[in-house]
Design an enzyme around this catalytic site. Structure first.
Site, mmCIF file in Angstrom:
data_model
loop_
_atom_site.group_PDB
_atom_site.id
_atom_site.type_symbol
_atom_site.label_atom_id
_atom_site.label_comp_id
_atom_site.label_asym_id
_atom_site.label_seq_id
_atom_site.Cartn_x
_atom_site.Cartn_y
_atom_site.Cartn_z
ATOM 1 N N HIS A 103 -3.180 -5.665 -12.511
ATOM 2 C CA HIS A 103 -2.687 -6.724 -11.258
ATOM 3 C C HIS A 103 -2.173 -7.883 -12.043
ATOM 4 C CE1 HIS A 103 -6.109 -4.112 -9.767
ATOM 5 N NE2 HIS A 103 -4.927 -3.769 -8.813
ATOM 6 N N GLU A 108 0.946 -1.043 0.183
ATOM 7 C CA GLU A 108 0.086 -0.005 -0.142
ATOM 8 C C GLU A 108 0.762 1.226 0.218
ATOM 9 O OE1 GLU A 108 -2.990 0.111 -0.582
ATOM 10 O OE2 GLU A 108 -3.895 -1.778 0.260
#
Length: 551
Positions: free
Chosen positions: A453, A366
């Site tokens: 992703h 993150e």
């Protein structure tokens, strides 16, 4: 803003730009945690081309001086009379070399995809310029033929097509779009609302101001003592006021907030405790549960220490200031994300509100989105988006190894603790990305059309091969068997050196539009600067890229 993973119709999910931070539950939280020593850290003697740690004051001075000289720099590197440079960051190497990252304007308009880096020797001589776009900035006309209102309407329509809900445009601004070749006058519209899985939406849509055609789009949300859920009993830095607070004053002022299953843009309520003993080590659906908060706080402090110890970087922006974390976001929200607009990490509680996405590698993932945003600024779409995602996986993995936590040992698996798939399998595998059912092991001309992703697999595979090499091996009890596209045998140079090369490439040679071919050049430049152009490390970088079909 990028979520931890993207939801698709198939059952195997891929991790997105956000990485879940390890849940921390500890009965006895210490108010002073010592910095950890990284496993496999770089040599003590600094490399001449390695970044040097800068105090906040020194960094501010370098940025101020570079901005004062920006007009002269623009002239020296051959920019046009209507172009101006705006300093974004300055990196200083141990040998005094400066790498100054600029954004551009043309006739007062922001140039998206026009960023560049000027490399300057200690003597003051310009050594070279790395540009996101090579073509000259000469848009035919600065007078749009469609209205901003029409551009906003088209942007909202595009967002709905992508599965966003409750969409609303936040106005359109006039820009120059230079990210796809020939620069053109355009509108940039940011569409808000929520994505179909409950993740906040921040879709940037670029529309040709002359024809109304959509030119580009990318998502702005990048998806991410206490008893933790995933990392055991850990030491936390807390602050005592009238009560104890999850507020780490030793690492830039990081705070951990409780969203209590809300989804508003506010921070939430700061976690407090009467006796400085946080969490239970077991997840609970209660919004007052501290366990997820322990993991988030531990993940934040460990990520801070990793960047400081490994690269001399002081916080996400390298300015000594912390981001903040929010836990218990949404109701059964199965994701986590980084958001530049709040400069914060956000974690959902997962299925049944008892599976928080707060594992250590997710936390590192993150916050690394924030590092990418404040350095190369890799556009979150196409191949640059895959590189953005991979960067977070790479550094999230680095954080996990750095922590040397026996409850969550370092590995090349992403999200192995959070069990999003429900069968105990990881979200991603760096040694052979295709094991997740969707990620690419090797580059092909179609990689850029994959969800970021999954296109990230090429860079993840490259990094694993560079660090550990090809073939079968066992590391920290985990078995790997990494193949190569060309049947070659790749010998790894070690994770510490691989991390140094990727970080230097990201911070001094990559730009917003870097694709896989350009990433090969950037990492070779980084290896050459750090270790020499005839070094084993340089040759290993070239071999690892060839092994994933990037020439």
């Amino acid at each position: 803003m990028s979520p931890l993973y993207a939801r698709h119709k198939r059952t195997t999910l891929a991790i997105a730009t956000a990485v879940a931070a390890g849940a921390l539950l500890a009965t006895g939280v210490s108010t002073s945690a010592t910095a950890q020593t990284p496993a496999g850290s770089a040599a003590a003697k600094p490399l001449a081309a390695a970044p040097t740690a800068l105090s906040a004051a020194a960094r501010t001075t370098l940025i101020h001086d570079a901005q004062a000289d920006a007009a002269q720099t623009a002239q020296e590197i051959g920019l046009g009379a209507k172009e101006k440079l705006v300093v974004k960051d300055v990196v200083k190497d141990a040998d005094g070399t400066l790498h100054t990252r600029y954004e551009r304007t043309y006739a007062g308009l922001p140039v998206l995809g026009g960023d560049l880096i000027v490399h300057t020797a200690k003597s003051g001589k310009t050594q070279g310029v790395t540009k996101a776009i090579k073509s000259a900035l000469k848009p035919a006309s600065l007078t749009p033929r469609i209205t901003a209102a029409k551009a906003e309407k088209q942007a909202v329509s595009a967002a709905k097509t992508l599965g966003s809900t409750k969409t609303a445009a936040d106005g359109a601004r006039k820009v120059i779009w230079a990210g796809s070749g020939k620069p053109v006058l355009a509108y940039e519209t940011i569409v808000g609302g929520f994505q179909d899985d409950g993740t906040p939406n921040q879709l940037h849509v670029i529309t040709d101001a002359a024809t109304g055609k959509k030119l580009y789009e990318y998502q702005g949300i990048e998806t991410g003592t206490g008893k933790s859920l995933y990392s055991g009993t850990v030491a936390l830095n807390t602050y005592q006021s009238t009560s104890y607070q999850l507020y780490d004053t030793t690492r830039g002022g990081h705070k951990t907030y409780n969203k209590a299953h809300g989804t508003s843009s506010t921070a939430g309520t700061l976690f407090t405790d009467a006796d400085d003993v946080w969490g239970t080590g077991t997840a609970s659906s209660s919004t007052s549960d501290q366990t997820a908060a322990v993991d988030a706080a531990y993940g934040a402090q460990t990520t801070w220490d990793f960047y400081k110890s490994t690269f001399g970087r002081s916080g996400i922006k390298n300015d000594g200031k912390a981001a903040y974390s929010r836990v218990h976001y949404g109701n059964q929200y199965v994701n986590a994300f980084w958001d530049d607009s709040c400069f914060c990490m956000t974690y959902g509680d997962g299925e049944g509100n008892v599976n928080p996405l707060t594992s250590l590698d997710v936390a590192g993932h993150e916050m690394s989105h924030g590092v990418t945003s404040n350095t190369a600024g890799l556009n979150y779409s196409g191949e640059s988006g895959g590189l953005n995602e991979a960067t977070s996986d790479i550094f999230g993995t680095g954080v996990e190894f750095f922590a040397a936590n026996s409850n969550d040992v370092g590995d090349y698996l992403i999200g192995e603790e959070i069990d999003i798939n429900g069968d105990g399998s990881p979200l991603r595998y760096m040694d052979k990305p295709s094991k997740d059912g969707g990620s690419a092991d090797y580059w092909s001309s179609s990689v850029g059309s994959k969800d970021v992703h999954y296109s990230s697999g090429v860079a993840n595979h490259f990094f694993y091969l560079l660090a550990e090499g090809s073939g079968a091996k066992t590391i920290n009890g985990v078995s790997y068997n990494s193949p190569t596209y060309n049947g070659s045998t790749v010998t790894g140079i070690g994770r510490a050196k691989a991390l140094q090369i990727w970080y230097k490439a990201l911070t001094t040679y990559m730009t917003s539009t870097t694709n896989y071919k350009a990433a090969r050049t950037a990492t070779l430049n980084a290896a050459s600067a750090l270790y020499g152009s005839t070094s084993t490390e340089y040759k290993a970088v070239a071999a690892a890229w060839s092994a994933v079909n990037v020439a």
